[in-house]
Design a protein around this motif. Sequence first.
Motif, mmCIF file in Angstrom:
data_model
loop_
_atom_site.group_PDB
_atom_site.id
_atom_site.type_symbol
_atom_site.label_atom_id
_atom_site.label_comp_id
_atom_site.label_asym_id
_atom_site.label_seq_id
_atom_site.Cartn_x
_atom_site.Cartn_y
_atom_site.Cartn_z
ATOM 1 N N ALA A 27 -18.064 1.192 -7.480
ATOM 2 C CA ALA A 27 -18.002 0.610 -6.136
ATOM 3 C C ALA A 27 -18.394 1.640 -5.079
ATOM 4 N N PHE A 28 -17.945 2.890 -5.269
ATOM 5 C CA PHE A 28 -18.308 3.936 -4.309
ATOM 6 C C PHE A 28 -19.815 4.142 -4.276
ATOM 7 N N TYR A 29 -20.421 4.314 -5.452
ATOM 8 C CA TYR A 29 -21.864 4.543 -5.496
ATOM 9 C C TYR A 29 -22.619 3.379 -4.859
ATOM 10 N N SER A 30 -22.193 2.170 -5.159
ATOM 11 C CA SER A 30 -22.883 0.989 -4.655
ATOM 12 C C SER A 30 -22.843 0.922 -3.129
ATOM 13 N N SER A 31 -21.680 1.202 -2.552
ATOM 14 C CA SER A 31 -21.557 1.120 -1.098
ATOM 15 C C SER A 31 -22.136 2.350 -0.407
ATOM 16 N N PHE A 32 -21.902 3.530 -0.981
ATOM 17 C CA PHE A 32 -22.341 4.773 -0.348
ATOM 18 C C PHE A 32 -23.865 4.859 -0.280
ATOM 19 N N SER A 33 -24.531 4.413 -1.337
ATOM 20 C CA SER A 33 -25.984 4.559 -1.410
ATOM 21 C C SER A 33 -26.709 3.790 -0.311
ATOM 22 N N SER A 34 -26.055 2.788 0.260
ATOM 23 C CA SER A 34 -26.700 2.000 1.311
ATOM 24 C C SER A 34 -25.931 2.022 2.634
ATOM 25 N N ASP A 35 -24.955 2.923 2.750
ATOM 26 C CA ASP A 35 -24.134 2.981 3.957
ATOM 27 C C ASP A 35 -24.932 3.626 5.094
ATOM 28 N N PRO A 36 -25.233 2.879 6.158
ATOM 29 C CA PRO A 36 -26.051 3.440 7.243
ATOM 30 C C PRO A 36 -25.347 4.532 8.032
ATOM 31 N N ARG A 37 -24.036 4.681 7.850
ATOM 32 C CA ARG A 37 -23.293 5.706 8.579
ATOM 33 C C ARG A 37 -23.468 7.090 7.961
ATOM 34 N N VAL A 38 -24.028 7.144 6.758
ATOM 35 C CA VAL A 38 -24.231 8.433 6.080
ATOM 36 C C VAL A 38 -25.652 8.916 6.351
ATOM 37 N N PRO A 39 -25.805 10.077 6.975
ATOM 38 C CA PRO A 39 -27.148 10.587 7.281
ATOM 39 C C PRO A 39 -27.941 10.870 6.005
ATOM 40 N N PRO A 40 -29.244 10.667 6.027
ATOM 41 C CA PRO A 40 -30.074 10.921 4.834
ATOM 42 C C PRO A 40 -29.934 12.339 4.287
ATOM 43 N N HIS A 41 -29.804 13.340 5.177
ATOM 44 C CA HIS A 41 -29.719 14.711 4.685
ATOM 45 C C HIS A 41 -28.404 14.955 3.956
ATOM 46 N N VAL A 42 -27.362 14.178 4.265
ATOM 47 C CA VAL A 42 -26.089 14.279 3.547
ATOM 48 C C VAL A 42 -26.175 13.523 2.232
ATOM 49 N N ARG A 43 -26.796 12.354 2.254
ATOM 50 C CA ARG A 43 -26.923 11.565 1.026
ATOM 51 C C ARG A 43 -27.685 12.344 -0.046
ATOM 52 N N ALA A 44 -28.538 13.272 0.382
ATOM 53 C CA ALA A 44 -29.311 14.071 -0.579
ATOM 54 C C ALA A 44 -28.432 14.974 -1.432
ATOM 55 N N PHE A 45 -27.186 15.230 -1.005
ATOM 56 C CA PHE A 45 -26.268 16.043 -1.803
ATOM 57 C C PHE A 45 -25.604 15.230 -2.919
ATOM 58 N N PHE A 46 -25.807 13.933 -2.929
ATOM 59 C CA PHE A 46 -25.179 13.050 -3.907
ATOM 60 C C PHE A 46 -26.218 12.568 -4.917
ATOM 61 N N PRO A 47 -25.810 12.310 -6.161
ATOM 62 C CA PRO A 47 -26.769 11.803 -7.141
ATOM 63 C C PRO A 47 -27.338 10.455 -6.704
ATOM 64 N N GLY A 48 -28.639 10.282 -6.924
ATOM 65 C CA GLY A 48 -29.235 8.981 -6.680
ATOM 66 C C GLY A 48 -28.639 7.947 -7.623
ATOM 67 N N PHE A 49 -28.375 6.748 -7.115
ATOM 68 C CA PHE A 49 -27.714 5.692 -7.888
ATOM 69 C C PHE A 49 -28.718 4.586 -8.198
ATOM 70 N N HIS A 50 -28.777 4.203 -9.486
ATOM 71 C CA HIS A 50 -29.754 3.203 -9.934
ATOM 72 C C HIS A 50 -29.072 2.030 -10.632
ATOM 73 N N GLY A 51 -27.849 1.726 -10.218
ATOM 74 C CA GLY A 51 -27.140 0.574 -10.764
ATOM 75 C C GLY A 51 -26.352 0.908 -12.020
ATOM 76 N N THR A 52 -26.006 -0.110 -12.756
ATOM 77 C CA THR A 52 -25.279 0.052 -14.020
ATOM 78 C C THR A 52 -26.078 -0.591 -15.145
ATOM 79 N N GLN A 53 -25.811 -0.141 -16.364
ATOM 80 C CA GLN A 53 -26.546 -0.657 -17.513
ATOM 81 C C GLN A 53 -25.645 -0.639 -18.742
ATOM 82 N N LEU A 54 -25.748 -1.686 -19.557
ATOM 83 C CA LEU A 54 -24.985 -1.759 -20.801
ATOM 84 C C LEU A 54 -25.771 -1.042 -21.896
#
Length: 298
Positions: free
Chosen positions: A44-71
């Motif tokens: 849930a954190f990754y899903s919301s954080f990856s598209s949260d407009p309140r987080v500046p792009p230069h800060v988001r770069a410190f977090f792993p890129g999120f590509h969903g979930t997979q079985l």
Amino acid sequence: MLRPPDHQVAGHQAVEGQLGPLVDGAGLLYKTLQGDDRGAQEAAFYSSFSSDPRVPPHVRAFFPGFHGTQLLPASDGSGPHPHLVLDDLAAGLRRPSLIDIKIGACTWYPSAPDDYIRKCLKKDRDTTSLALGFRISGARIHQGGDAGFWRPDREAVRRFTAEDVRRALRQFVSSNPASDPGPPDCAFASAVYGRSDGVLAQLLELKAWFEDQTLFHFYSVSVLVMYAREEVEARRAGGGVRVKLVDFAHVMEGNGVIDHNFLGGLCSLIKFISEILTDPDECLAEPSKAHLSFENGS
């Protein structure tokens, strides 16, 4: 072909029939979703954080890129299991040195069950978390050429004192092996910790955000620092120096309050790094041999 990552230094590892993360060799890491609430919270954190407009792009770069979930088939052979699909943070680095540093004097979140709080509090007291505001969770340091890696075993890392932490952070940027009787030479300190794009600059950039952000409180989150020794020795631009945040199973809403727990630990780590850059030649006591172990690697 999925395989366990060679560069993992902390957390559950996908070896000997255990459940752990896998990499595909093409830039992606597949992290097993934990079966309890922690897995759902992290997804849930990754899903919301990856598209949260309140987080500046230069800060988001410190977090792993999120590509969903997979079985995917679980590494322990238990069958299909949901996995987070994330950027492999060490992709493109040849034989990287890494150090995992868990930030915060308190690693338990306020709404945690009592038994979990007791467990975390004991570990925080038994390690350097309470004293320093952070603790080293694991390290893998390339010793140069074909000398393999210095990798202290987990039990040794748990027993690290403040002086051991200081030495490990120096060893992380040294050219002489950890087995040398003398102190770490800090030969790569300026190239890795210094520079305008080095570790210190990146940590200060993170600090600037944490001084203002009240969106989240990050509990039991780690700073992962890595670089490629061969690139540093060849004086290639950047040296592959990367600073990332990982492990978000215990991120809580900030509710308008600054995350002083994380910020305090981050400031303490910055102080340790700054001291190495200020005085890289400081002599240190020889570490206990129990804290040293080696593995060969390529």
